[in-house]
Design a protein around this motif. Sequence first.
Motif, PDB file in Angstrom:
ATOM      1  N   VAL A  10       0.838  -1.201   0.000  1.00 14.88           N
ATOM      2  CA  VAL A  10       0.000   0.000   0.000  1.00 14.88           C
ATOM      3  C   VAL A  10       0.874   1.253   0.000  1.00 14.88           C
ATOM      4  O   VAL A  10       0.609   2.207  -0.744  1.00 14.88           O
ATOM      5  CB  VAL A  10      -0.970  -0.019   1.205  1.00 14.88           C
ATOM      6  CG1 VAL A  10      -1.602   1.340   1.425  1.00 14.88           C
ATOM      7  CG2 VAL A  10      -2.038  -1.075   0.996  1.00 14.88           C
ATOM      8  N   VAL A  11       1.920   1.270   0.808  1.00 11.70           N
ATOM      9  CA  VAL A  11       2.832   2.416   0.828  1.00 11.70           C
ATOM     10  C   VAL A  11       3.491   2.582  -0.538  1.00 11.70           C
ATOM     11  O   VAL A  11       3.625   3.693  -1.054  1.00 11.70           O
ATOM     12  CB  VAL A  11       3.898   2.258   1.938  1.00 11.70           C
ATOM     13  CG1 VAL A  11       5.023   3.260   1.785  1.00 11.70           C
ATOM     14  CG2 VAL A  11       3.262   2.390   3.297  1.00 11.70           C
ATOM     15  N   PHE A  12       3.882   1.471  -1.139  1.00  5.17           N
ATOM     16  CA  PHE A  12       4.547   1.507  -2.437  1.00  5.17           C
ATOM     17  C   PHE A  12       3.628   2.041  -3.536  1.00  5.17           C
ATOM     18  O   PHE A  12       4.054   2.820  -4.387  1.00  5.17           O
ATOM     19  CB  PHE A  12       5.048   0.100  -2.797  1.00  5.17           C
ATOM     20  CG  PHE A  12       5.782   0.025  -4.098  1.00  5.17           C
ATOM     21  CD1 PHE A  12       7.062   0.532  -4.217  1.00  5.17           C
ATOM     22  CD2 PHE A  12       5.203  -0.569  -5.211  1.00  5.17           C
ATOM     23  CE1 PHE A  12       7.751   0.453  -5.410  1.00  5.17           C
ATOM     24  CE2 PHE A  12       5.881  -0.653  -6.404  1.00  5.17           C
ATOM     25  CZ  PHE A  12       7.160  -0.135  -6.506  1.00  5.17           C
ATOM     26  N   THR A  13       2.379   1.632  -3.514  1.00  4.38           N
ATOM     27  CA  THR A  13       1.466   2.021  -4.591  1.00  4.38           C
ATOM     28  C   THR A  13       0.811   3.382  -4.386  1.00  4.38           C
ATOM     29  O   THR A  13       0.457   4.036  -5.367  1.00  4.38           O
ATOM     30  CB  THR A  13       0.367   0.963  -4.784  1.00  4.38           C
ATOM     31  OG1 THR A  13      -0.333   0.792  -3.554  1.00  4.38           O
ATOM     32  CG2 THR A  13       0.946  -0.347  -5.255  1.00  4.38           C
ATOM     33  N   THR A  14       0.642   3.815  -3.151  1.00  7.67           N
ATOM     34  CA  THR A  14      -0.089   5.067  -2.928  1.00  7.67           C
ATOM     35  C   THR A  14       0.807   6.288  -2.798  1.00  7.67           C
ATOM     36  O   THR A  14       0.333   7.405  -2.988  1.00  7.67           O
ATOM     37  CB  THR A  14      -0.965   4.970  -1.663  1.00  7.67           C
ATOM     38  OG1 THR A  14      -0.144   4.681  -0.541  1.00  7.67           O
ATOM     39  CG2 THR A  14      -2.038   3.914  -1.833  1.00  7.67           C
ATOM     40  N   SER A  15       2.055   6.106  -2.468  1.00  7.27           N
ATOM     41  CA  SER A  15       2.943   7.259  -2.308  1.00  7.27           C
ATOM     42  C   SER A  15       3.510   7.657  -3.659  1.00  7.27           C
ATOM     43  O   SER A  15       4.118   6.852  -4.363  1.00  7.27           O
ATOM     44  CB  SER A  15       4.079   6.931  -1.354  1.00  7.27           C
ATOM     45  OG  SER A  15       3.568   6.645  -0.075  1.00  7.27           O
ATOM     46  N   SER A  16       3.316   8.922  -3.998  1.00  4.93           N
ATOM     47  CA  SER A  16       3.770   9.383  -5.314  1.00  4.93           C
ATOM     48  C   SER A  16       5.122  10.090  -5.253  1.00  4.93           C
ATOM     49  O   SER A  16       5.788  10.222  -6.270  1.00  4.93           O
ATOM     50  CB  SER A  16       2.728  10.335  -5.911  1.00  4.93           C
ATOM     51  OG  SER A  16       2.549  11.445  -5.038  1.00  4.93           O
ATOM     52  N   ASN A  17       5.519  10.561  -4.091  1.00  7.76           N
ATOM     53  CA  ASN A  17       6.770  11.317  -3.998  1.00  7.76           C
ATOM     54  C   ASN A  17       7.877  10.512  -3.318  1.00  7.76           C
ATOM     55  O   ASN A  17       8.566  11.007  -2.442  1.00  7.76           O
ATOM     56  CB  ASN A  17       6.532  12.628  -3.248  1.00  7.76           C
ATOM     57  CG  ASN A  17       5.922  12.392  -1.874  1.00  7.76           C
ATOM     58  OD1 ASN A  17       5.582  11.266  -1.532  1.00  7.76           O
ATOM     59  ND2 ASN A  17       5.795  13.449  -1.097  1.00  7.76           N
ATOM     60  N   LEU A  18       8.058   9.282  -3.751  1.00 11.73           N
ATOM     61  CA  LEU A  18       9.104   8.433  -3.182  1.00 11.73           C
ATOM     62  C   LEU A  18      10.417   8.657  -3.923  1.00 11.73           C
ATOM     63  O   LEU A  18      10.441   8.762  -5.145  1.00 11.73           O
ATOM     64  CB  LEU A  18       8.719   6.958  -3.284  1.00 11.73           C
ATOM     65  CG  LEU A  18       7.503   6.498  -2.492  1.00 11.73           C
ATOM     66  CD1 LEU A  18       7.206   5.047  -2.790  1.00 11.73           C
ATOM     67  CD2 LEU A  18       7.747   6.685  -1.011  1.00 11.73           C
ATOM     68  N   THR A  19      11.494   8.703  -3.178  1.00  5.93           N
ATOM     69  CA  THR A  19      12.806   8.805  -3.807  1.00  5.93           C
ATOM     70  C   THR A  19      13.233   7.432  -4.313  1.00  5.93           C
ATOM     71  O   THR A  19      12.633   6.398  -3.958  1.00  5.93           O
ATOM     72  CB  THR A  19      13.851   9.331  -2.804  1.00  5.93           C
ATOM     73  OG1 THR A  19      13.991   8.375  -1.750  1.00  5.93           O
ATOM     74  CG2 THR A  19      13.441  10.682  -2.239  1.00  5.93           C
ATOM     75  N   GLN A  20      14.262   7.420  -5.113  1.00  6.55           N
ATOM     76  CA  GLN A  20      14.748   6.159  -5.677  1.00  6.55           C
ATOM     77  C   GLN A  20      15.257   5.226  -4.570  1.00  6.55           C
ATOM     78  O   GLN A  20      15.056   4.022  -4.640  1.00  6.55           O
ATOM     79  CB  GLN A  20      15.860   6.437  -6.700  1.00  6.55           C
ATOM     80  CG  GLN A  20      16.297   5.224  -7.471  1.00  6.55           C
ATOM     81  CD  GLN A  20      15.190   4.681  -8.362  1.00  6.55           C
ATOM     82  OE1 GLN A  20      14.275   5.396  -8.746  1.00  6.55           O
ATOM     83  NE2 GLN A  20      15.278   3.408  -8.677  1.00  6.55           N
ATOM     84  N   ASP A  21      15.886   5.789  -3.547  1.00  3.43           N
ATOM     85  CA  ASP A  21      16.366   4.967  -2.432  1.00  3.43           C
ATOM     86  C   ASP A  21      15.210   4.341  -1.659  1.00  3.43           C
ATOM     87  O   ASP A  21      15.278   3.178  -1.255  1.00  3.43           O
ATOM     88  CB  ASP A  21      17.219   5.806  -1.478  1.00  3.43           C
ATOM     89  CG  ASP A  21      18.535   6.220  -2.092  1.00  3.43           C
ATOM     90  OD1 ASP A  21      19.007   5.516  -3.008  1.00  3.43           O
ATOM     91  OD2 ASP A  21      19.098   7.244  -1.644  1.00  3.43           O
ATOM     92  N   THR A  22      14.147   5.110  -1.455  1.00  4.73           N
ATOM     93  CA  THR A  22      12.990   4.586  -0.734  1.00  4.73           C
ATOM     94  C   THR A  22      12.303   3.484  -1.525  1.00  4.73           C
ATOM     95  O   THR A  22      11.880   2.478  -0.953  1.00  4.73           O
ATOM     96  CB  THR A  22      11.996   5.726  -0.431  1.00  4.73           C
ATOM     97  OG1 THR A  22      12.691   6.791   0.209  1.00  4.73           O
ATOM     98  CG2 THR A  22      10.869   5.250   0.451  1.00  4.73           C
ATOM     99  N   VAL A  23      12.196   3.665  -2.831  1.00  8.62           N
ATOM    100  CA  VAL A  23      11.588   2.626  -3.682  1.00  8.62           C
ATOM    101  C   VAL A  23      12.417   1.350  -3.621  1.00  8.62           C
ATOM    102  O   VAL A  23      11.878   0.243  -3.494  1.00  8.62           O
ATOM    103  CB  VAL A  23      11.442   3.133  -5.138  1.00  8.62           C
ATOM    104  CG1 VAL A  23      11.066   2.007  -6.073  1.00  8.62           C
ATOM    105  CG2 VAL A  23      10.422   4.251  -5.213  1.00  8.62           C
ATOM    106  N   SER A  24      13.739   1.497  -3.680  1.00 10.94           N
ATOM    107  CA  SER A  24      14.630   0.337  -3.598  1.00 10.94           C
ATOM    108  C   SER A  24      14.472  -0.368  -2.250  1.00 10.94           C
ATOM    109  O   SER A  24      14.388  -1.602  -2.195  1.00 10.94           O
ATOM    110  CB  SER A  24      16.072   0.788  -3.803  1.00 10.94           C
ATOM    111  OG  SER A  24      16.951  -0.282  -3.613  1.00 10.94           O
ATOM    112  N   ASP A  25      14.421   0.411  -1.165  1.00  9.67           N
ATOM    113  CA  ASP A  25      14.235  -0.176   0.157  1.00  9.67           C
ATOM    114  C   ASP A  25      12.896  -0.884   0.280  1.00  9.67           C
ATOM    115  O   ASP A  25      12.797  -1.960   0.877  1.00  9.67           O
ATOM    116  CB  ASP A  25      14.340   0.895   1.247  1.00  9.67           C
ATOM    117  CG  ASP A  25      15.766   1.370   1.460  1.00  9.67           C
ATOM    118  OD1 ASP A  25      16.690   0.726   0.928  1.00  9.67           O
ATOM    119  OD2 ASP A  25      15.944   2.395   2.162  1.00  9.67           O
ATOM    120  N   LEU A  26      11.848  -0.293  -0.287  1.00  7.02           N
ATOM    121  CA  LEU A  26      10.522  -0.916  -0.240  1.00  7.02           C
ATOM    122  C   LEU A  26      10.496  -2.234  -0.998  1.00  7.02           C
ATOM    123  O   LEU A  26       9.898  -3.209  -0.535  1.00  7.02           O
ATOM    124  CB  LEU A  26       9.463   0.030  -0.804  1.00  7.02           C
ATOM    125  CG  LEU A  26       8.812   0.966   0.178  1.00  7.02           C
ATOM    126  CD1 LEU A  26       7.950   1.983  -0.552  1.00  7.02           C
ATOM    127  CD2 LEU A  26       7.986   0.216   1.182  1.00  7.02           C
TER     128      LEU A  26
END
Length: 112
Positions: A51-67
């Motif tokens: 849910v965090v991955f799909t609903t958050s639009s302002n994620l940095t590349q590091d946060t996406v990688s961590d997720l």
Amino acid sequence: MPMINFTNPLTLLVATLIFVLVLILAKETKRSVITAILLFVFVGLLIAHVVVFTTSSNLTQDTVSDLIVTMVFDLIFVLISFISYLWIDDIEAKLKKKKSIDNSLDWFWGKI
């Protein structure tokens, strides 16, 4: 954003230790409910991370990688929890002399 980050080695170690301790508790008490709760906790974590991955639009590349790495570890914990649930459920069924619908671990142990 609050998130259990399994890319942190300390967090992964703590989660693994909690998993092992709960598994030992379930094996000693011979109650599959304990591992079922553990399985649902890891499924809930997986759902929360998706849910965090799909609903958050302002994620940095590091946060996406961590997720993504965290979701992979969530899936691994779900798989191991499911196999543990089948194992403890089989122990509980033998102890209470309940007839199981099938022996769910034969496919797993037969391949090893």
